[in-house]
Scaffold this motif. Structure first.
Motif, PDB file in Angstrom:
ATOM      1  N   ASP A  16     -50.450  34.605  19.211  1.00 24.45           N
ATOM      2  CA  ASP A  16     -50.076  33.530  20.364  1.00 24.45           C
ATOM      3  C   ASP A  16     -49.781  34.865  21.699  1.00 24.45           C
ATOM      4  O   ASP A  16     -48.681  35.933  20.873  1.00 24.45           O
ATOM      5  CB  ASP A  16     -48.532  33.119  20.095  1.00 24.45           C
ATOM      6  CG  ASP A  16     -47.794  32.747  21.669  1.00 24.45           C
ATOM      7  OD1 ASP A  16     -48.743  32.483  22.522  1.00 24.45           O
ATOM      8  OD2 ASP A  16     -46.660  31.903  21.572  1.00 24.45           O
TER       9      ASP A  16
ATOM     10  N   VAL B  11     -58.438  31.438  22.183  1.00 26.86           N
ATOM     11  CA  VAL B  11     -58.587  29.887  23.017  1.00 26.86           C
ATOM     12  C   VAL B  11     -57.932  29.972  23.579  1.00 26.86           C
ATOM     13  O   VAL B  11     -56.367  30.772  23.951  1.00 26.86           O
ATOM     14  CB  VAL B  11     -58.504  29.253  21.273  1.00 26.86           C
ATOM     15  CG1 VAL B  11     -57.470  28.367  21.617  1.00 26.86           C
ATOM     16  CG2 VAL B  11     -58.671  29.624  20.069  1.00 26.86           C
ATOM     17  N   TYR B  12     -58.254  29.417  24.702  1.00 27.81           N
ATOM     18  CA  TYR B  12     -57.010  29.067  26.413  1.00 27.81           C
ATOM     19  C   TYR B  12     -56.662  27.620  26.232  1.00 27.81           C
ATOM     20  O   TYR B  12     -57.653  26.954  25.627  1.00 27.81           O
ATOM     21  CB  TYR B  12     -57.979  29.625  27.580  1.00 27.81           C
ATOM     22  CG  TYR B  12     -57.879  30.850  27.337  1.00 27.81           C
ATOM     23  CD1 TYR B  12     -57.261  32.409  27.380  1.00 27.81           C
ATOM     24  CD2 TYR B  12     -59.707  31.286  26.655  1.00 27.81           C
ATOM     25  CE1 TYR B  12     -57.557  33.203  27.805  1.00 27.81           C
ATOM     26  CE2 TYR B  12     -60.221  31.985  26.842  1.00 27.81           C
ATOM     27  CZ  TYR B  12     -59.331  33.556  26.872  1.00 27.81           C
ATOM     28  OH  TYR B  12     -59.608  34.770  26.950  1.00 27.81           O
ATOM     29  N   SER B  13     -55.691  27.267  26.329  1.00 32.57           N
ATOM     30  CA  SER B  13     -54.598  25.799  26.473  1.00 32.57           C
ATOM     31  C   SER B  13     -55.328  25.304  27.606  1.00 32.57           C
ATOM     32  O   SER B  13     -55.397  24.298  27.412  1.00 32.57           O
ATOM     33  CB  SER B  13     -53.558  25.972  26.321  1.00 32.57           C
ATOM     34  OG  SER B  13     -53.166  26.932  27.574  1.00 32.57           O
TER      35      SER B  13
ATOM     36  N   TYR C  89     -54.380  33.857  21.350  1.00 35.18           N
ATOM     37  CA  TYR C  89     -54.447  32.119  21.784  1.00 35.18           C
ATOM     38  C   TYR C  89     -53.898  32.487  23.037  1.00 35.18           C
ATOM     39  O   TYR C  89     -52.412  33.460  23.164  1.00 35.18           O
ATOM     40  CB  TYR C  89     -53.223  31.042  21.013  1.00 35.18           C
ATOM     41  CG  TYR C  89     -52.818  30.030  21.653  1.00 35.18           C
ATOM     42  CD1 TYR C  89     -53.929  28.922  21.468  1.00 35.18           C
ATOM     43  CD2 TYR C  89     -51.450  29.819  22.075  1.00 35.18           C
ATOM     44  CE1 TYR C  89     -54.009  27.382  22.361  1.00 35.18           C
ATOM     45  CE2 TYR C  89     -51.251  28.267  23.643  1.00 35.18           C
ATOM     46  CZ  TYR C  89     -52.144  27.416  23.219  1.00 35.18           C
ATOM     47  OH  TYR C  89     -52.172  25.954  23.373  1.00 35.18           O
ATOM     48  N   ASN C  90     -54.396  31.924  24.575  1.00 36.84           N
ATOM     49  CA  ASN C  90     -54.176  32.845  25.602  1.00 36.84           C
ATOM     50  C   ASN C  90     -53.498  34.086  25.973  1.00 36.84           C
ATOM     51  O   ASN C  90     -52.704  34.964  26.081  1.00 36.84           O
ATOM     52  CB  ASN C  90     -52.433  31.820  26.197  1.00 36.84           C
ATOM     53  CG  ASN C  90     -53.268  30.610  26.046  1.00 36.84           C
ATOM     54  OD1 ASN C  90     -54.160  29.919  26.265  1.00 36.84           O
ATOM     55  ND2 ASN C  90     -51.728  29.817  26.333  1.00 36.84           N
TER      56      ASN C  90
ATOM     57  N   PHE D  70     -57.937  33.425  15.771  1.00 40.34           N
ATOM     58  CA  PHE D  70     -57.728  32.749  16.971  1.00 40.34           C
ATOM     59  C   PHE D  70     -56.437  34.207  17.900  1.00 40.34           C
ATOM     60  O   PHE D  70     -55.592  33.934  17.379  1.00 40.34           O
ATOM     61  CB  PHE D  70     -56.567  31.563  16.288  1.00 40.34           C
ATOM     62  CG  PHE D  70     -57.781  30.520  16.111  1.00 40.34           C
ATOM     63  CD1 PHE D  70     -58.801  30.086  16.278  1.00 40.34           C
ATOM     64  CD2 PHE D  70     -57.965  30.010  15.024  1.00 40.34           C
ATOM     65  CE1 PHE D  70     -60.336  28.859  16.193  1.00 40.34           C
ATOM     66  CE2 PHE D  70     -58.732  29.528  14.048  1.00 40.34           C
ATOM     67  CZ  PHE D  70     -59.672  28.903  14.955  1.00 40.34           C
TER      68      PHE D  70
ATOM     69  N   SER E 103     -59.453  24.857  23.033  1.00 41.70           N
ATOM     70  CA  SER E 103     -58.606  23.805  22.283  1.00 41.70           C
ATOM     71  C   SER E 103     -58.997  23.216  21.096  1.00 41.70           C
ATOM     72  O   SER E 103     -58.430  23.638  19.683  1.00 41.70           O
ATOM     73  CB  SER E 103     -57.585  23.042  23.361  1.00 41.70           C
ATOM     74  OG  SER E 103     -56.833  24.251  24.163  1.00 41.70           O
TER      75      SER E 103
ATOM     76  N   PHE F  40     -48.894  26.872  20.035  1.00 43.14           N
ATOM     77  CA  PHE F  40     -49.992  26.761  19.695  1.00 43.14           C
ATOM     78  C   PHE F  40     -50.854  25.519  20.158  1.00 43.14           C
ATOM     79  O   PHE F  40     -52.434  25.280  19.818  1.00 43.14           O
ATOM     80  CB  PHE F  40     -50.242  27.580  18.431  1.00 43.14           C
ATOM     81  CG  PHE F  40     -50.301  28.561  17.874  1.00 43.14           C
ATOM     82  CD1 PHE F  40     -50.724  29.748  18.389  1.00 43.14           C
ATOM     83  CD2 PHE F  40     -49.045  29.301  17.126  1.00 43.14           C
ATOM     84  CE1 PHE F  40     -51.261  31.152  18.310  1.00 43.14           C
ATOM     85  CE2 PHE F  40     -48.671  30.467  17.291  1.00 43.14           C
ATOM     86  CZ  PHE F  40     -49.219  31.445  17.442  1.00 43.14           C
TER      87      PHE F  40
ATOM     88  N   LEU G 283     -59.313  24.503  17.511  1.00 40.04           N
ATOM     89  CA  LEU G 283     -58.285  24.744  16.659  1.00 40.04           C
ATOM     90  C   LEU G 283     -57.712  23.755  15.782  1.00 40.04           C
ATOM     91  O   LEU G 283     -57.189  23.152  15.526  1.00 40.04           O
ATOM     92  CB  LEU G 283     -56.671  25.440  17.525  1.00 40.04           C
ATOM     93  CG  LEU G 283     -56.910  26.324  18.231  1.00 40.04           C
ATOM     94  CD1 LEU G 283     -55.060  26.259  19.061  1.00 40.04           C
ATOM     95  CD2 LEU G 283     -56.385  26.792  17.224  1.00 40.04           C
TER      96      LEU G 283
ATOM     97  N   LEU H  65     -53.492  33.421  12.967  1.00 39.01           N
ATOM     98  CA  LEU H  65     -52.746  32.654  15.025  1.00 39.01           C
ATOM     99  C   LEU H  65     -52.532  33.802  15.416  1.00 39.01           C
ATOM    100  O   LEU H  65     -51.121  34.157  14.866  1.00 39.01           O
ATOM    101  CB  LEU H  65     -52.094  31.565  14.622  1.00 39.01           C
ATOM    102  CG  LEU H  65     -52.867  30.617  14.344  1.00 39.01           C
ATOM    103  CD1 LEU H  65     -51.950  29.187  14.439  1.00 39.01           C
ATOM    104  CD2 LEU H  65     -53.621  29.659  16.080  1.00 39.01           C
TER     105      LEU H  65
END
Length: 294
Positions: free
Chosen positions: A149, A213-215, A185-186, A183, A221, A237, A224, A147
């Protein structure tokens, strides 16, 4: 229906037997092993190298021999937390205190928290955590989840391209079939420039495991949510877990794991190859539990 079921069962058994034959052929091809190399080369290990090279014996043999040479020189099993702890002070990379829905170890990475400039030490920190993640895989699991971030990440604090390439090399060539999915994330738009270069270092299998992956995207999302229990997943996340990285707490955990790691690899000093058959590390125990190191 029963005929089809029994037919599928027979096919699975035949496939399993054929793969075991390939594993035996690879073991014969690499020749006698001893010590840590023998401990490392379990049937499960050989299977991963065969899968990484589409079950081609010669290509798998070459890949495995290069790993054994790398491990003999780099000695990843001998890296201890105290040697790399400074790299973890900001929580830029650590093992999560939970597993994903499939029971796989989770590594959390926050590249925006980069706190050092030594590429060699950064790579040793990564290798240490890869080894630790593998050691903490539950029985029956061989892969981990990453993961990543991107909060706070920028080109100014990103790792050099050389380090990114070496990271890809280590993961793909020396830890084949260990990554289930990564993943991202953003990632900011500017990351696309960095990614255009990095993706060329990845082989097709690894590339397919990288998911953006974009919030703000419900569709991405949901990926996830399929993999993680959202009550356990960190809030950074999109989960409900407000846990914050505590370096002192994590250090204690790693020091405890270092003891188990040392105990496991000490067995490699005793195990030997006899009559052409290696001792399987599936039969070796650490603190009463089968280890997943190999």
């Amino acid at each position: 229906m029963l005929k089809r079921w029994y037919g599928d069962k027979d096919h699975r058994e035949q496939d399993s037997a054929e793969k075991q034959t390939k594993i035996n052929e690879l073991r014969a091809a690499i020749g006698p092993l001893s010590g840590h190399s023998l401990l490392f080369c379990s049937d499960a290990c050989l299977r991963r190298y065969l899968e990484a090279r589409n079950w081609n014996i010669q290509k798998s043999k070459k890949m495995l021999e290069e790993t054994l040479k790398w491990r003999a020189a780099y000695k990843p099993e001998k890296i201890r937390w105290d040697e790399v702890a400074v790299e973890g002070e900001t929580g830029k990379m650590f093992r999560a205190n939970y597993l994903d829905r499939s029971g796989r170890t989770v590594l959390l990475m926050k590249p925006g928290n980069q706190n050092t400039t030594s590429q060699d030490n950064q790579l040793r920190h990564l290798v240490y955590l890869l080894e630790n993640a593998i050691m903490n895989l539950p029985p029956g699991q061989e892969q981990m989840v990453w993961l990543i971030d991107f909060n706070g990440w920028s080109l100014s604090n990103s790792v050099p391209i050389k380090t990114a390439r070496e990271t890809a090399n280590i993961l793909q060539n020396h830890y084949p079939e260990r990554l289930a999915v990564a993943f991202l994330y953003n990632p900011p738009r500017i990351f696309e420039t960095f990614w255009k270069i990095v993706k060329y270092f990845l082989d097709p299998k690894t590339f397919q495991k990288v998911k953006f992956v974009y919030s703000k995207s419900g569709e991405s999302s949901s990926l996830l949510e399929e993999v993680f229990d959202m009550d356990k997943l960190e809030s950074s996340f999109g989960g409900k877990n407000n846990h914050q990285y505590d370096h002192a707490e994590f250090s204690k955990l790693m020091q405890q794991d270092d003891v188990k790691t040392a105990e496991y690899w000490a067995m490699g000093d005793e195990v030997t190859e006899m009559n052409g058959n290696s001792t399987s590390n599936h039969d070796l125990k650490v603190n009463g539990n089968a280890t997943a190191q190999s």
